[in-house]
Design an enzyme around this catalytic site. Structure first.
Site: not given
Length: 425
Positions: A258, A322-323, A356, A415
């Site tokens: 990557h 991540e993975h 992917d 309120h």
């Protein structure tokens, strides 16, 4: 690539750190470009495209003819692959549609929630070292399913002013018609602020290099939402002595290509497997074309030997990858113990490459430990949930005193009065 054997627990935090980059000068550069595009519009975008991408553009938008032509410039095999992947991505994300709900929380008090699409979204697709047309599908398809009314796509052009035809064909497949041939910080700025040619969007999605990531973070402070903080891509692999070293090495290398700042990590209880994997990584590396990126990435990568699977699970939940690939005999059991990961790949025949590209899950995932608090992109990323409530006179008579007491206890008498005035009318 280092092999670390039986590190002590007080060493785990240091081992789980990702490669760091010096960002102070980077952010100064990014802020300058953002400010220039905010005030200069298309002209500034074109100027930065020439400076960084070495392309002279007369128009930043890809024409309809260029999009139509793309299908003639790629192979039939690639077109079929893109369509197959698109079908799986659509099927998985369409199944995530939110069904409106309505609950009567007490007699006469009705609460409802419905999902509405984010009207304007911007998608960023890198195209520098590799044209990531798969990201077009991962972002464009759920945006279409969600019903986003305006979807703009930015991706870098070549020095000839062209966009890779696979990216354009993927855009066509995903139903995206507004495509811009600009990358980098200037693309993020155009989407965040709007220009003469580009509509300002409400949320920006997509991966990018450190400059794009910094730009997304900066514009998210005041101007636009982003999908998540993200950094260089990463994979962790859990494997036992029965795992195939060649499979593990292939997964290591697929992640490493990557970029030079990617990271691959193997966790195992087998010293023998660790040695085999190290050898297999070096053997397979010789056959791959992106060796310069991979070699640098491997310098950030680790093989860690721990004493048992309980330690491995504990380490993974600290690292929060991540993975995560699990290649063990009891992969389903281990998978259920994982609470911090972007996407998990179970068994020997589930490579990270499947996620992917084409299995159907989304590959836009949190990195750098952010899976502890973020999930990956899904259909909900492109929608907002609005709540509605309706209270009858009977309902307010039942609930009103509770509201009055709580409001008065917070010293918010207006309120309280908004309820009281209704109860006495």
């Amino acid at each position: 690539m280092r092999i670390v054997k039986y590190p002590l627990r007080n060493e785990w935090e240091a081992l789980s750190k990702r490669p760091e980059i010096e960002v102070s000068r980077l952010y100064d550069t990014v802020r300058t470009i953002l400010d220039d595009v905010r005030t200069g519009g298309d002209a500034a975008v074109i100027r930065y495209a020439e400076r960084f991408d070495h392309v002279r553009l007369t128009s930043i938008r890809v024409s309809d003819d260029e999009i139509a032509e793309a299908s003639t410039l790629i192979s039939e095999d690639l077109k079929r692959a893109i369509k197959t992947a698109a079908g799986n991505i659509e099927k998985f994300h369409a199944a995530q549609r939110f069904e409106a709900l309505e609950v009567e929380t007490m007699p006469g008090v009705y609460c409802r929630q419905k999902a509405v699409p984010i009207e304007k979204v911007g998608l960023y697709v890198p195209g520098g070292t590799a044209p990531l047309f798969s990201s077009v599908l991962m972002l464009g398809i759920p945006a279409q399913i969600a019903g986003c009314s305006q979807i703009v796509l930015f991706t870098p052009s070549t020095p000839e002013g062209k966009v890779h035809p696979a990216i354009l064909f993927a855009a066509q497949t995903a139903g995206i018609t507004q495509v811009f041939k600009v990358g980098g910080v200037q693309a993020i700025a155009a989407m965040a602020y709007g220009t003469e040619s580009v509509p300002k969007v409400y949320k920006i999605f997509g991966p990018g290099n450190q400059y794009v990531t910094a730009a997304k973070q900066l514009v998210s402070i005041n101007d636009v939402a982003i999908d998540m903080p993200a950094g260089p891509s990463e994979v962790a692999i859990i494997a036992d002595e029965q795992a195939n070293p060649a499979f593990i090495a292939a997964d290591f290398l697929s992640q490493a290509e990557h970029g030079s700042d990617s990271q691959s990590v193997l966790l195992t209880t087998s010293e023998t497997l660790a040695k085999y994997v190290e050898k297999e990584v070096l053997n397979q590396l010789q056959t791959l074309p992106r060796q310069s990126y991979i070699t640098k990435s491997l310098s950030n990568s680790l093989i860690i030997v721990l004493k048992d699977s309980a330690e491995i699970v504990e380490y993974i939940n600290i690292y929060a990858p991540e993975h995560l690939i699990i290649q063990t005999a009891d992969y389903k059991n281990i998978g259920e113990k994982i609470v911090n990961a972007g996407s998990v790949f179970l068994g020997a025949y589930t490579p990270e490459s499947a996620g992917d590209y084409a299995s159907g899950t989304n590959h836009t995932l949190p990195t750098k430990g952010f899976s502890k608090m973020y999930n990956g992109v899904n259909l909900d990323s492109f929608v907002r949930k609005i709540t509605f409530q309706e209270i009858t006179r009977e309902g307010l008579s039942r609930l009103g005193n509770t509201i009055e007491i709580m409001a008065e206890s917070e010293s918010l008498m207006a309120h309280r009065n908004a309820v009281s005035i209704r109860l006495i009318t």
